[in-house]
Design a protein around this motif. Structure first.
Motif, PDB file in Angstrom:
ATOM      1  N   ILE A  11       0.838  -1.196   0.000  1.00 52.33           N
ATOM      2  CA  ILE A  11       0.000   0.000   0.000  1.00 52.33           C
ATOM      3  C   ILE A  11       0.879   1.254   0.000  1.00 52.33           C
ATOM      4  CG2 ILE A  11      -1.636   1.337   1.400  1.00 52.33           C
ATOM      5  CD1 ILE A  11      -2.829  -1.442   2.244  1.00 52.33           C
ATOM      6  N   ASP A  12       1.939   1.240   0.799  1.00 56.24           N
ATOM      7  CA  ASP A  12       2.842   2.386   0.862  1.00 56.24           C
ATOM      8  C   ASP A  12       3.615   2.575  -0.443  1.00 56.24           C
ATOM      9  OD1 ASP A  12       1.934   2.874   3.415  1.00 56.24           O
ATOM     10  OD2 ASP A  12       3.722   2.100   4.413  1.00 56.24           O
ATOM     11  N   LEU A  13       3.992   1.475  -1.074  1.00 59.35           N
ATOM     12  CA  LEU A  13       4.644   1.583  -2.385  1.00 59.35           C
ATOM     13  C   LEU A  13       3.695   2.173  -3.421  1.00 59.35           C
ATOM     14  CD1 LEU A  13       6.657  -1.736  -2.674  1.00 59.35           C
ATOM     15  CD2 LEU A  13       7.605   0.561  -2.872  1.00 59.35           C
ATOM     16  N   ASP A  14       2.435   1.778  -3.354  1.00 60.89           N
ATOM     17  CA  ASP A  14       1.452   2.322  -4.278  1.00 60.89           C
ATOM     18  C   ASP A  14       1.242   3.809  -4.014  1.00 60.89           C
ATOM     19  OD1 ASP A  14      -0.250   1.962  -6.512  1.00 60.89           O
ATOM     20  OD2 ASP A  14      -1.987   1.951  -5.178  1.00 60.89           O
ATOM     21  N   GLU A  15       1.288   4.200  -2.765  1.00 58.28           N
ATOM     22  CA  GLU A  15       1.174   5.618  -2.423  1.00 58.28           C
ATOM     23  C   GLU A  15       2.340   6.402  -3.046  1.00 58.28           C
ATOM     24  OE1 GLU A  15       1.820   7.922   1.637  1.00 58.28           O
ATOM     25  OE2 GLU A  15       0.004   6.704   1.665  1.00 58.28           O
ATOM     26  N   LEU A  16       3.529   5.829  -3.014  1.00 61.79           N
ATOM     27  CA  LEU A  16       4.692   6.458  -3.648  1.00 61.79           C
ATOM     28  C   LEU A  16       4.441   6.631  -5.146  1.00 61.79           C
ATOM     29  CD1 LEU A  16       7.658   7.474  -3.506  1.00 61.79           C
ATOM     30  CD2 LEU A  16       8.347   5.083  -3.839  1.00 61.79           C
ATOM     31  N   ARG A  17       3.933   5.582  -5.782  1.00 64.14           N
ATOM     32  CA  ARG A  17       3.619   5.633  -7.214  1.00 64.14           C
ATOM     33  C   ARG A  17       2.619   6.733  -7.514  1.00 64.14           C
ATOM     34  NH1 ARG A  17      -0.570   4.080 -10.450  1.00 64.14           N
ATOM     35  NH2 ARG A  17      -1.697   3.225  -8.688  1.00 64.14           N
ATOM     36  N   LEU A  18       1.586   6.813  -6.699  1.00 64.34           N
ATOM     37  CA  LEU A  18       0.549   7.825  -6.904  1.00 64.34           C
ATOM     38  C   LEU A  18       1.079   9.234  -6.668  1.00 64.34           C
ATOM     39  CD1 LEU A  18      -2.440   5.975  -5.228  1.00 64.34           C
ATOM     40  CD2 LEU A  18      -2.125   6.428  -7.673  1.00 64.34           C
ATOM     41  N   LEU A  19       1.962   9.389  -5.690  1.00 67.75           N
ATOM     42  CA  LEU A  19       2.529  10.711  -5.401  1.00 67.75           C
ATOM     43  C   LEU A  19       3.316  11.276  -6.578  1.00 67.75           C
ATOM     44  CD1 LEU A  19       3.680  10.337  -1.688  1.00 67.75           C
ATOM     45  CD2 LEU A  19       1.913  11.869  -2.563  1.00 67.75           C
ATOM     46  N   VAL A  20       3.954  10.393  -7.337  1.00 68.63           N
ATOM     47  CA  VAL A  20       4.710  10.870  -8.498  1.00 68.63           C
ATOM     48  C   VAL A  20       3.856  10.849  -9.768  1.00 68.63           C
ATOM     49  CG1 VAL A  20       6.947  10.260  -7.520  1.00 68.63           C
ATOM     50  CG2 VAL A  20       5.792   8.628  -9.003  1.00 68.63           C
ATOM     51  N   GLY A  21       2.610  10.394  -9.639  1.00 67.61           N
ATOM     52  CA  GLY A  21       1.674  10.425 -10.761  1.00 67.61           C
ATOM     53  C   GLY A  21       1.983   9.419 -11.860  1.00 67.61           C
ATOM     54  N   MET A  22       2.462   8.257 -11.479  1.00 65.23           N
ATOM     55  CA  MET A  22       2.849   7.260 -12.466  1.00 65.23           C
ATOM     56  C   MET A  22       1.775   6.176 -12.613  1.00 65.23           C
ATOM     57  SD  MET A  22       6.476   5.229 -12.704  1.00 65.23           S
ATOM     58  CE  MET A  22       7.320   6.698 -12.202  1.00 65.23           C
ATOM     59  N   SER A  23       1.457   5.838 -13.844  1.00 65.44           N
ATOM     60  CA  SER A  23       0.495   4.767 -14.113  1.00 65.44           C
ATOM     61  C   SER A  23       1.184   3.410 -13.967  1.00 65.44           C
ATOM     62  CB  SER A  23      -0.054   4.901 -15.534  1.00 65.44           C
ATOM     63  OG  SER A  23       0.979   4.632 -16.476  1.00 65.44           O
ATOM     64  N   TYR A  24       0.372   2.363 -13.870  1.00 67.23           N
ATOM     65  CA  TYR A  24       0.931   1.009 -13.841  1.00 67.23           C
ATOM     66  C   TYR A  24       1.718   0.729 -15.130  1.00 67.23           C
ATOM     67  CZ  TYR A  24      -1.346  -0.784  -9.640  1.00 67.23           C
ATOM     68  OH  TYR A  24      -1.725  -1.021  -8.345  1.00 67.23           O
ATOM     69  N   ARG A  25       1.191   1.202 -16.241  1.00 69.77           N
ATOM     70  CA  ARG A  25       1.856   0.976 -17.527  1.00 69.77           C
ATOM     71  C   ARG A  25       3.251   1.609 -17.538  1.00 69.77           C
ATOM     72  NH1 ARG A  25      -1.566   1.859 -22.672  1.00 69.77           N
ATOM     73  NH2 ARG A  25      -2.169  -0.189 -21.968  1.00 69.77           N
ATOM     74  N   GLU A  26       3.342   2.858 -17.089  1.00 67.06           N
ATOM     75  CA  GLU A  26       4.635   3.543 -17.051  1.00 67.06           C
ATOM     76  C   GLU A  26       5.573   2.883 -16.041  1.00 67.06           C
ATOM     77  OE1 GLU A  26       7.682   6.298 -17.879  1.00 67.06           O
ATOM     78  OE2 GLU A  26       5.945   5.618 -19.003  1.00 67.06           O
ATOM     79  N   LEU A  27       5.032   2.492 -14.894  1.00 71.43           N
ATOM     80  CA  LEU A  27       5.847   1.825 -13.884  1.00 71.43           C
ATOM     81  C   LEU A  27       6.388   0.500 -14.420  1.00 71.43           C
ATOM     82  CD1 LEU A  27       6.953   1.984 -11.004  1.00 71.43           C
ATOM     83  CD2 LEU A  27       4.856   0.862 -10.226  1.00 71.43           C
ATOM     84  N   ALA A  28       5.558  -0.223 -15.137  1.00 71.12           N
ATOM     85  CA  ALA A  28       6.005  -1.492 -15.742  1.00 71.12           C
ATOM     86  C   ALA A  28       7.123  -1.240 -16.744  1.00 71.12           C
ATOM     87  CB  ALA A  28       4.825  -2.193 -16.415  1.00 71.12           C
ATOM     88  N   ARG A  29       6.978  -0.193 -17.528  1.00 70.77           N
ATOM     89  CA  ARG A  29       8.011   0.142 -18.508  1.00 70.77           C
ATOM     90  C   ARG A  29       9.328   0.494 -17.820  1.00 70.77           C
ATOM     91  NH1 ARG A  29      10.551   4.043 -20.720  1.00 70.77           N
ATOM     92  NH2 ARG A  29       9.542   5.777 -19.686  1.00 70.77           N
ATOM     93  N   ARG A  30       9.246   1.279 -16.761  1.00 64.84           N
ATOM     94  CA  ARG A  30      10.466   1.728 -16.068  1.00 64.84           C
ATOM     95  C   ARG A  30      11.129   0.640 -15.231  1.00 64.84           C
ATOM     96  NH1 ARG A  30       9.950   7.940 -14.098  1.00 64.84           N
ATOM     97  NH2 ARG A  30       9.046   8.762 -16.013  1.00 64.84           N
ATOM     98  N   THR A  31      10.341  -0.289 -14.711  1.00 67.40           N
ATOM     99  CA  THR A  31      10.904  -1.330 -13.845  1.00 67.40           C
ATOM    100  C   THR A  31      11.243  -2.614 -14.582  1.00 67.40           C
ATOM    101  OG1 THR A  31       8.724  -2.219 -13.272  1.00 67.40           O
ATOM    102  CG2 THR A  31       9.635  -0.510 -11.812  1.00 67.40           C
TER     103      THR A  31
END
Length: 99
Positions: A11-31
């Motif tokens: 949940i906290d990791l997802d909060e980090l993702r949301l704080l930077v405004g990143m979609s799952y698609r973009e996160l998948a691309r970057r990771t």
């Protein structure tokens, strides 16, 4: 952010993702992780591997040392048998304020 157990870590990791405004698609691309893996990790459905946590933290500009300690603390709280070397290599003093 709180410092709870396995589900709270996601949940906290997802909060980090949301704080930077990143979609799952973009996160998948970057990771380089599959969106399904990220979704399972970020919703707390499955406990993420350390490399997944660090990849997410890096992609979102988070402090990887801190997230590593959070992962270890979550493992210890839940008694998870996740990569014993990663968990045992961390000194209890490093977890002050994380546990």
């Amino acid at each position: 952010m709180t410092t709870g157990g396995r589900k709270q870590l996601g949940i906290d990791l997802d909060e980090l993702r949301l704080l930077v405004g990143m979609s799952y698609r973009e996160l998948a691309r970057r990771t380089g992780c599959a969106r399904s893996t990220l979704h399972d990790a970020l919703t707390g459905r499955r406990f993420p591997r350390l490399d997944t946590v660090l990849a997410i933290a890096t992609a979102c500009g988070g402090d990887t040392a801190r997230w590593r300690l959070r992962w270890v603390a979550a493992c210890r709280r839940s008694g998870a048998a996740q990569r014993a070397d990663d968990v045992s290599a961390v000194d209890e003093a490093q977890l002050t304020g994380v546990l």
